[in-house]
Design a protein around this motif. Structure first.
Motif, PDB file in Angstrom:
ATOM      1  N   THR A 163     -33.795  45.250  76.056  1.00 59.27           N
ATOM      2  CA  THR A 163     -32.606  45.853  76.643  1.00 59.27           C
ATOM      3  C   THR A 163     -32.449  45.345  78.069  1.00 59.27           C
ATOM      4  O   THR A 163     -33.297  44.609  78.582  1.00 59.27           O
ATOM      5  CB  THR A 163     -32.692  47.397  76.632  1.00 59.27           C
ATOM      6  N   VAL A 164     -31.360  45.740  78.699  1.00 57.67           N
ATOM      7  CA  VAL A 164     -31.153  45.466  80.125  1.00 57.67           C
ATOM      8  C   VAL A 164     -30.824  46.793  80.791  1.00 57.67           C
ATOM      9  O   VAL A 164     -29.896  47.491  80.374  1.00 57.67           O
ATOM     10  CB  VAL A 164     -30.002  44.456  80.350  1.00 57.67           C
ATOM     11  N   LEU A 174     -35.625  44.027  80.008  1.00 55.20           N
ATOM     12  CA  LEU A 174     -36.890  44.655  79.614  1.00 55.20           C
ATOM     13  C   LEU A 174     -37.135  44.419  78.125  1.00 55.20           C
ATOM     14  O   LEU A 174     -36.199  44.267  77.351  1.00 55.20           O
ATOM     15  CB  LEU A 174     -36.852  46.162  79.883  1.00 55.20           C
ATOM     16  N   PHE A 175     -38.408  44.404  77.753  1.00 55.16           N
ATOM     17  CA  PHE A 175     -38.740  44.336  76.329  1.00 55.16           C
ATOM     18  C   PHE A 175     -40.040  45.081  76.091  1.00 55.16           C
ATOM     19  O   PHE A 175     -40.816  45.365  77.011  1.00 55.16           O
ATOM     20  CB  PHE A 175     -38.885  42.875  75.867  1.00 55.16           C
ATOM     21  N   ALA A 216     -38.929  51.475  81.633  1.00 55.28           N
ATOM     22  CA  ALA A 216     -38.981  51.144  83.056  1.00 55.28           C
ATOM     23  C   ALA A 216     -39.767  49.855  83.232  1.00 55.28           C
ATOM     24  O   ALA A 216     -40.652  49.545  82.424  1.00 55.28           O
ATOM     25  CB  ALA A 216     -39.637  52.278  83.841  1.00 55.28           C
ATOM     26  N   PRO A 217     -39.471  49.083  84.278  1.00 51.37           N
ATOM     27  CA  PRO A 217     -40.224  47.844  84.504  1.00 51.37           C
ATOM     28  C   PRO A 217     -41.717  48.124  84.688  1.00 51.37           C
ATOM     29  O   PRO A 217     -42.091  49.041  85.419  1.00 51.37           O
ATOM     30  CB  PRO A 217     -39.604  47.303  85.807  1.00 51.37           C
ATOM     31  N   ASN A 218     -42.551  47.348  84.007  1.00 49.63           N
ATOM     32  CA  ASN A 218     -44.006  47.484  84.188  1.00 49.63           C
ATOM     33  C   ASN A 218     -44.691  46.116  84.234  1.00 49.63           C
ATOM     34  O   ASN A 218     -45.877  45.993  83.927  1.00 49.63           O
ATOM     35  CB  ASN A 218     -44.613  48.354  83.087  1.00 49.63           C
ATOM     36  N   ASN A 219     -43.895  45.085  84.586  1.00 45.04           N
ATOM     37  CA  ASN A 219     -44.421  43.718  84.671  1.00 45.04           C
ATOM     38  C   ASN A 219     -44.939  43.234  83.327  1.00 45.04           C
ATOM     39  O   ASN A 219     -45.859  42.412  83.265  1.00 45.04           O
ATOM     40  CB  ASN A 219     -45.521  43.629  85.739  1.00 45.04           C
TER      41      ASN A 219
END
Length: 225
Positions: A163-164, A174-175, A216-219
């Motif tokens: 998604t974005v 994000l994935f 959420a971003p998590n690298n």
């Protein structure tokens, strides 16, 4: 009759109880060992998915939710890399390159390459397109078609999403890719799998192995890291 109970029945009962007790002790040990073996295979597969997703995003600016697309990207896609020509340690090449740039401040790397190919000693870097499969995941045991499946699950597919999301006013791709324990540990002690899932759910953690997150971003971290 009492002798039969003493010499035959009671020893048999003791043996059976001993076996049951031994099995009850050993079952969690066997489960833990097999779980670790399976997780090792699964983690490598999730890392491979992450590697291809990162390359896909570098090429297209987003991740893909489709395993078919990701596999096709590996088989038929190309990625751009910087290829170094000449050496920065070669003072003559550096001087020649600086002289050309001073003479023509708008000179491109392609034009520098043309001079280089005519025999001029230069140093530069150019973008080169190369097949993905010639660059990434070049292990002898790597099989790209296996990426879609959860190991040891009899053909269950990896749950992959993309998604974005807008984060601080910025669009962030994000994935995530997940393998539930119920599939990964299929065939092992059912109650121990239920207990493991319950413990994960009670602590708000994914009941399985997962890389990345669409929340959420998590690298693109794995939940085993």
């Amino acid at each position: 009759m009492r002798k039969i109970l003493t010499f035959l029945v009671l020893p048999a009962i003791i043996v059976v109880l001993g076996v049951l007790i031994w099995n009850s002790i050993q079952e969690p040990v066997v489960f833990k060992q097999e779980r670790e073996n399976r997780e090792k295979v699964a983690i490598q597969r999730l890392k491979d998915i992450r590697t291809l997703q990162s390359a896909f995003k570098s090429s297209f600016g987003k991740f893909t939710p489709s395993m078919d697309t990701l596999i096709d990207f590996y088989n038929n896609g190309k990625i751009t890399i910087k290829k170094q020509i000449g050496s920065m340690d070669d003072s003559v090449a550096v001087a020649n390159t600086q002289a050309l740039k001073k003479k023509n401040k708008k000179i491109t790397n392609e034009e520098l390459l043309a001079y280089y190919e005519k025999g001029m000693n230069l140093v530069l870097s150019i973008d080169v397109e190369i097949p993905v499969k010639d660059t990434l995941l070049k292990r002898a045991d790597f099989k790209v078609d296996d990426l879609r499946y959860i190991p040891f699950s009899d053909g269950k597919e990896v749950d992959m999403k993309a998604t974005v999301k807008v984060v601080s006013g910025v669009d962030v791709p994000l994935f995530e890719a997940g393998m539930p324990f119920s599939d990964l540990l299929k065939g092992l002690n059912h109650q121990l799998i239920v207990n493991l899932n319950a413990e994960r759910n009670d602590t708000g953690r994914y009941p399985g192995l997962k890389v990345g997150s669409i929340d959420a971003p998590n690298n693109n971290a794995g939940n085993w890291e």
